[in-house]
Motif scaffolding. Structure first.
Motif, short mmCIF file in Angstrom:
data_model
loop_
_atom_site.label_atom_id
_atom_site.label_comp_id
_atom_site.label_asym_id
_atom_site.label_seq_id
_atom_site.Cartn_x
_atom_site.Cartn_y
_atom_site.Cartn_z
N PRO A 234 22.99 -30.37 -28.93
CA PRO A 234 22.01 -30.91 -27.96
C PRO A 234 20.66 -30.21 -28.01
O PRO A 234 19.65 -30.78 -27.61
N VAL B 192 22.68 -32.18 -19.29
CA VAL B 192 23.67 -33.24 -19.02
C VAL B 192 24.59 -33.43 -20.23
O VAL B 192 25.81 -33.52 -20.09
N ILE B 193 23.99 -33.43 -21.43
CA ILE B 193 24.79 -33.65 -22.65
C ILE B 193 25.74 -32.47 -22.88
O ILE B 193 26.91 -32.65 -23.24
N ILE B 194 25.24 -31.25 -22.63
CA ILE B 194 26.10 -30.06 -22.82
C ILE B 194 27.29 -30.11 -21.84
O ILE B 194 28.44 -29.91 -22.22
N LEU C 11 16.32 -40.92 -13.15
CA LEU C 11 15.24 -39.92 -13.19
C LEU C 11 13.88 -40.59 -13.35
O LEU C 11 12.92 -40.27 -12.66
N MET D 137 34.38 -33.16 -21.89
CA MET D 137 35.14 -33.97 -22.86
C MET D 137 36.04 -33.09 -23.73
O MET D 137 37.13 -33.48 -24.10
N HIS D 138 35.55 -31.89 -24.06
CA HIS D 138 36.33 -31.03 -24.93
C HIS D 138 37.47 -30.36 -24.19
O HIS D 138 38.47 -30.01 -24.79
N VAL E 221 7.66 -33.60 -20.03
CA VAL E 221 8.50 -34.03 -21.15
C VAL E 221 9.56 -32.96 -21.45
O VAL E 221 10.75 -33.25 -21.59
N PHE E 222 9.09 -31.71 -21.52
CA PHE E 222 10.03 -30.61 -21.79
C PHE E 222 11.09 -30.52 -20.71
O PHE E 222 12.29 -30.42 -20.98
N ARG F 2 29.83 -29.49 -34.75
CA ARG F 2 31.24 -29.70 -34.39
C ARG F 2 31.57 -31.18 -34.51
O ARG F 2 30.66 -32.02 -34.59
N LEU G 74 17.26 -31.71 -29.14
CA LEU G 74 16.34 -32.47 -28.27
C LEU G 74 15.01 -31.76 -28.13
O LEU G 74 13.97 -32.40 -27.94
N MET G 75 15.04 -30.42 -28.20
CA MET G 75 13.80 -29.65 -28.04
C MET G 75 12.82 -29.91 -29.18
O MET G 75 11.61 -29.83 -29.00
N MET H 191 28.52 -32.74 -20.38
CA MET H 191 29.40 -33.85 -20.78
C MET H 191 30.31 -33.41 -21.95
O MET H 191 31.51 -33.66 -21.94
N GLY H 192 29.72 -32.72 -22.92
CA GLY H 192 30.48 -32.26 -24.08
C GLY H 192 31.58 -31.29 -23.67
O GLY H 192 32.71 -31.37 -24.15
N GLY I 120 12.11 -32.81 -18.60
CA GLY I 120 13.01 -33.97 -18.65
C GLY I 120 14.05 -33.81 -19.76
O GLY I 120 15.24 -34.05 -19.55
N LEU I 121 13.59 -33.35 -20.94
CA LEU I 121 14.52 -33.22 -22.05
C LEU I 121 15.48 -32.04 -21.87
O LEU I 121 16.62 -32.10 -22.30
N VAL I 122 14.99 -30.97 -21.19
CA VAL I 122 15.90 -29.85 -20.88
C VAL I 122 17.01 -30.34 -19.95
O VAL I 122 18.20 -30.03 -20.13
N MET I 123 16.63 -31.16 -18.97
CA MET I 123 17.64 -31.71 -18.03
C MET I 123 18.63 -32.61 -18.78
O MET I 123 19.84 -32.55 -18.56
N LEU I 124 18.09 -33.42 -19.69
CA LEU I 124 18.97 -34.31 -20.45
C LEU I 124 19.91 -33.48 -21.35
O LEU I 124 21.10 -33.79 -21.48
N MET I 125 19.35 -32.41 -21.91
CA MET I 125 20.16 -31.52 -22.76
C MET I 125 21.29 -30.92 -21.93
O MET I 125 22.44 -30.87 -22.38
N PHE J 272 21.60 -41.40 -16.05
CA PHE J 272 20.78 -40.24 -15.72
C PHE J 272 19.29 -40.53 -15.90
O PHE J 272 18.48 -40.29 -15.00
N GLU K 131 33.56 -39.22 -26.42
CA GLU K 131 32.24 -38.66 -26.13
C GLU K 131 31.13 -39.65 -26.52
O GLU K 131 30.16 -39.83 -25.79
N ALA L 124 10.96 -32.80 -28.11
CA ALA L 124 9.98 -32.47 -27.07
C ALA L 124 8.74 -31.84 -27.71
O ALA L 124 7.61 -32.20 -27.37
#
Lengths: 118, 335
Positions: free
Chosen positions: B138, A33-35, B254, A41-42, A23-24, B233, B141-142, A37-38, A26-31, B250, B239, B145
């Motif tokens: 982001p 991806v979001i970072i 996965l 975009m910025h 779980v950790f 921000r 998210l932790m 992406m951000g 998976g969520l680290v990977m998703l985090m 994703f 976005e 978890a």
């Protein structure tokens, strides 16, 4: 192959630990991806005017520049499940109740509160 | 004309007689009382009333119409679903058999069994959720978890109490504090436990204001609780539009098994954010959500048939669910 139906206690402990780590992970990977992406975009809005500047084409750069708010305006505000007409009435009522002119008040958002949420 | 005989037949076929004549008829009576209590909690105490009223009434209808060995007029038939799930039966996974034998609530239950209702609920949730704060920060998210800790501890506890692996996983997921996910997973792994798990999941969600504050207080300092969370921000519209597309791509690549839930959640969110589907977003948030809630709640409540619900394992599930919920709260509150 581990029998998941008749799972033994040591195996269950192992699965619980592994599951939590997954779980950790998976969520680290998703985090990540979001970072990413951000960041992508910025970068885009900053890159566009920089590229347009050397070309000295004000007409082309114009759409990128965000229009300044009108004098006295505090910018946009958000409506959640609220009709703009109802929102206008709410704002007028609030201004009237407070005895302040509407342009001296700042509304951030208006949300309809259902009866069962009260 | 044998008037006495007609009256005797009428009496013996009535539900009133079945309470005393049917095998385990008293269990139906107990379940009807439980349904009344749940209705009271939903209507008077306002504990998750949108769900609890449906669940309680589904339970009431099911226990008024189904008695072991007297299921001709029942609205819900647990035995046809047992046959449906029995791999040695000729009707294993036969929806044709269900359609032939089903009562009204069996038809509703097909949507649960096929995973349709939880997915549609997720679509509505997606349409109602603003992921802006998550996009701005982001790392939050932790927290999510960490809050899964209770899921795995309850899983282990359930195995210790003698549940099978799939049953233990279904019980543990109560700690995820998400009713549709609990229902979705339980229908896949341990459908025989759907009633008690759904009740535990939704009851504890309703009891959040009672369960969580003392645990949060114990796990955090006064200073921590006074921290004002502000959005890190500003998040652009682009976005927010790209987010559901990227996350769906994703996460489904996965973990393909999450496709129904994540796919619908992100589709709902895309309706909300893209700016050109306001009507669809409104439907997903309101009309669709309400319709699916009616079907989901009623059919889940219908699975609470006395014969299968009134067992020791139901008490274990209720206790393990509370443990899962409490530990997940502690995990999510740990500094």
């Amino acid at each position: 192959m581990i029998d998941l139906v008749n799972i033994s206690i040591p195996n269950a402990a192992g699965y619980a630990l592994l599951g939590y780590l997954v779980v950790f992970l998976g969520l680290v990977m998703l985090m990540a991806v979001i970072i990413i992406m951000g960041k992508v975009m910025h970068r885009e809005p900053k890159a566009a005017p920089a590229a347009a500047a050397p070309a000295a084409a004000p007409a082309a750069a114009a759409p990128v520049v965000k229009a300044a708010p009108a004098p006295g305006s505090a910018g946009d505000f958000k409506l959640y499940n609220t009709d703009p007409r109802d929102a206008a009435m709410v704002m007028a009522i609030v201004a009237d109740t407070l005895g302040k002119p509407l342009n001296e008040l700042r509304f951030i958002s208006i949300r309809e509160v259902k009866e069962d949420e009260v | 004309m044998d008037i006495l005989g007609v009256l005797r037949t009428l009496a013996s076929e009535s539900g009133f007689a079945a309470f005393f004549l049917a095998d385990g008829g008293w269990k139906n009576l107990v379940m009807i009382i439980i349904a009344f209590v749940l209705l009271y909690l939903g209507i008077v105490k306002k504990f998750e009333p949108l769900l609890l009223c449906g669940i309680a009434f589904g339970c009431l209808l099911s226990n008024l119409s189904y008695f072991v060995g007297m299921g001709a007029n029942a609205l819900y038939h647990p035995e046809i679903w047992s046959t449906f799930l029995d791999s040695t039966s000729p009707y294993y996974h036969s929806y044709g058999y269900i359609m032939r034998e089903a009562g009204l609530l069996d038809f509703f239950y097909i949507g649960v069994k096929a995973g349709i209702y939880p997915s549609l609920i997720f679509m509505g949730v997606g349409a109602m959720t603003d992921f802006g704060p998550l996009l701005a920060r982001p790392k939050s998210l932790m927290l999510g978890a960490a809050a899964q800790l209770g899921v795995f501890i309850a899983f282990f506890g359930a195995v210790l109490l003698g549940f099978t692996g799939p049953q233990a996983a279904s019980i543990g997921i109560i700690g995820g504090a998400d009713g549709p996910t609990a229902i979705f997973l339980t229908t896949k792994l341990a459908p025989e436990l759907l009633g008690p798990i759904a009740i535990a999941a939704y009851s504890y969600m309703a009891l959040i204001p009672l369960i969580q504050p003392p645990i949060m207080k114990a796990m955090t300092t006064d200073k921590m609780r006074k921290v004002k969370m502000v959005q890190a921000r500003e998040v652009s519209k682009t976005e927010k539009i790209v987010f559901p597309i990227v996350v769906a791509t994703f996460v489904i690549l996965l973990l393909p098994s999450t496709a129904p839930l994540i796919g619908c959640l992100m589709l709902g969110n895309l309706f909300r954010e893209c700016g050109v589907t306001d009507r669809l977003s409104d439907t997903a948030q309101n009309a669709l959500m309400n319709i699916v809630t009616i079907f989901l709640a009623t059919s889940v409540g219908a699975t609470m048939v006395g014969d299968s619900f009134l067992q020791l394992q139901t008490i274990y599930i209720i206790i393990l669910g509370l443990v899962a919920f409490a530990i997940s709260t502690a995990g999510g509150s740990t500094p």
